[in-house]
Write an enzyme that holds these catalytic residues in place. Structure first.
Site, PDB file in Angstrom:
ATOM      1  N   ARG A 245       0.856  -1.199   0.000  1.00 26.27           N
ATOM      2  CA  ARG A 245       0.000   0.000   0.000  1.00 26.27           C
ATOM      3  C   ARG A 245       0.888   1.244   0.000  1.00 26.27           C
ATOM      4  O   ARG A 245       0.636   2.200  -0.706  1.00 26.27           O
ATOM      5  CB  ARG A 245      -0.957   0.005   1.206  1.00 26.27           C
ATOM      6  CG  ARG A 245      -1.680   1.338   1.353  1.00 26.27           C
ATOM      7  CD  ARG A 245      -2.923   1.325   2.245  1.00 26.27           C
ATOM      8  NE  ARG A 245      -2.838   0.451   3.389  1.00 26.27           N
ATOM      9  CZ  ARG A 245      -2.094   0.675   4.469  1.00 26.27           C
ATOM     10  NH1 ARG A 245      -1.355   1.757   4.568  1.00 26.27           N
ATOM     11  NH2 ARG A 245      -2.095  -0.192   5.467  1.00 26.27           N
TER      12      ARG A 245
ATOM     13  N   LYS B 147      -8.005   6.386 -19.216  1.00 21.48           N
ATOM     14  CA  LYS B 147      -8.335   6.868 -20.549  1.00 21.48           C
ATOM     15  C   LYS B 147      -7.104   6.810 -21.456  1.00 21.48           C
ATOM     16  O   LYS B 147      -6.634   5.748 -21.764  1.00 21.48           O
ATOM     17  CB  LYS B 147      -8.936   8.281 -20.431  1.00 21.48           C
ATOM     18  CG  LYS B 147     -10.055   8.392 -19.362  1.00 21.48           C
ATOM     19  CD  LYS B 147     -11.223   7.538 -19.729  1.00 21.48           C
ATOM     20  CE  LYS B 147     -12.436   7.582 -18.833  1.00 21.48           C
ATOM     21  NZ  LYS B 147     -12.338   7.792 -17.428  1.00 21.48           N
TER      22      LYS B 147
END
Ligand SMILES: Cc1ncc(COP(=O)(O)O)c(C=O)c1O
Length: 384
Positions: free
Chosen positions: A51, A200
């Site tokens: 993490r 994207k």
């Protein structure tokens, strides 16, 4: 050659990268591990727990910093997780001035999550610096800019907003998802934070959901790294690898997206059954001069409204597409079509959405990198 001297196309491939230390792998291995062996408490090789940091994610974060001309990159589990981290820099009572014509999910997290915690948002048209300034008061901490805007393709003068942010000593964050650093690098124009839905164009193949932040300032980076680790919305090593692989071809994909976007926009503009086309490359576009000055080209996103201006006709066109796929998202190699009013922008109340031009008859295209003749042919058969 020193990293800083590399030009953009070389940075997408080499920026922040070096062969893997273990075996010289040219692509960073997918370090599919949550934890790392220590020889003594604290005796590790820079990685303790995934993490906090993971070598594959570090490779992506270094690449992000390089292509955006920043110093520090941070990768997240989605674009919205990246936005979430920026908002956590703020405190109750703080105010944000934001683009009104922005991605619906950004609007939703601002209004429905962060307003609850006492942060006030002003959604305004950001074409005019004087209008922006009239919304700045002693509580304003952040200006949030999306340019070109989604889905109306308005272009905001990043340098003018950055000057305003500096004058009032507040942060400027730019969502650079639509343009990508191929077209514009907001940090060079004075922005403090660049944000991406790397889902994207950066990923580019519609196979990951990833978010990114890039900054230049160490103190700001440290605050964001703290939030990234403390809140934990990181992306995994496989998604980091795929995004990094996508970035290596960003420049060639963007070049073709821009060429095809231009051809599609020009075709639609001349079509007798089309009322209005939104693409910043037209000389008649109200922000064309700013677009020309701050962007290298005009991108692959095009929105349009059929002549009848009815939702029924818009939906009819969308349903007839054979090469364009009706789907959420944008920026992948394949061409996608969307109906913002019911899809990407459905979370914005109709009245609010229509104020910025997102009417029910609007169609948004993410023009991909297929042969442009096939795309024009598809539009021809769908519009009729
Ligand atoms: C401009 C823009 N910003 C942010 C986001 C949110 O990113 P993600 O879907 O990766 O959470 C999107 C998603 O469509 C977007 O288009």
């Amino acid at each position: 050659m020193p990293e800083k001297k590399l030009k953009f196309n070389s940075k997408t491939i080499h920026g922040g990268q070096s062969p893997d230390k273990a075996y010289g792998a040219v692509m960073p291995p997918i370090y599919q591990t949550s934890t790392y062996a220590q020889t003594t408490p604290g005796g590790h090789q820079g990685y303790e727990y995934s993490r906090s940091a993971n070598p594959t994610r570090t490779a992506l974060e270094n690449s992000l910093a390089s292509i955006e001309n920043g110093a520090y990159g941070l990768a997240f589990g989605s674009g919205l997780a990246a936005i979430d981290a920026v908002m956590k820099l703020l405190n109750p009572g703080d105010e944000v001035v934001s683009t009104n014509d922005l991605y619906g999910g950004s609007y939703r997290i601002f209004k429905q999550i962060f307003e609850k915690y006492g942060i006030t948002f002003h959604f305004i048209g950001m074409q005019d610096a004087d209008v922006i300034e009239s919304y700045i008061n002693e509580n304003t901490r952040l200006l949030w800019v999306e340019t070109p805007t989604n889905p109306m393709m308005k272009v905001i003068d990043i340098k003018a907003v950055a000057d305003l942010a500096k004058k009032h000593d507040i942060l400027l964050a730019v969502d650079n998802t639509f343009a990508t650093p191929y077209l514009q690098t907001p940090l060079d124009m004075g922005a403090d934070i660049v944000m991406h839905s790397a889902t994207k164009y950066l990923g580019g193949h519609s196979d990951v959901v990833v978010g990114a932040l890039v900054v230049k300032d160490k103190a700001l980076a440290d605050k964001l790294y703290f939030i990234q680790n403390a809140s934990g919305a990181v992306c995994g090593p496989m998604d980091s690898f795929l995004t990094l692989r996508g970035i290596k071809t960003l420049h060639v994909r963007m070049q073709r997206h821009c060429e095809n976007g231009r051809a599609v926009a020009e075709y639609l503009e001349k079509h007798p059954k089309i009322d209005k086309v939104f693409w910043p490359g037209f000389e008649s576009h109200p922000n064309h001069e700013i677009a020309k000055a701050q962007m290298k080209d005009f991108g692959g996103m095009v929105s349009f409204i059929p002549k009848s201006r009815t939702e029924k006709d818009a939906v009819k066109i969308i349903e007839k597409f054979k090469v364009f796929t009706l789907a959420e998202s944008l920026g992948g190699v394949e061409s996608l079509a969307g109906h913002p009013a019911s899809m990407t922008h459905a979370s914005i109340p109709k009245e609010e959405r229509e104020k910025s031009g997102v009417v029910d008859s609007l169609i948004r295209l993410s023009v991909g990198i297929e042969d442009v003749e096939d795309l024009i042919g598809d539009l021809e058969q769908a519009i009729g």
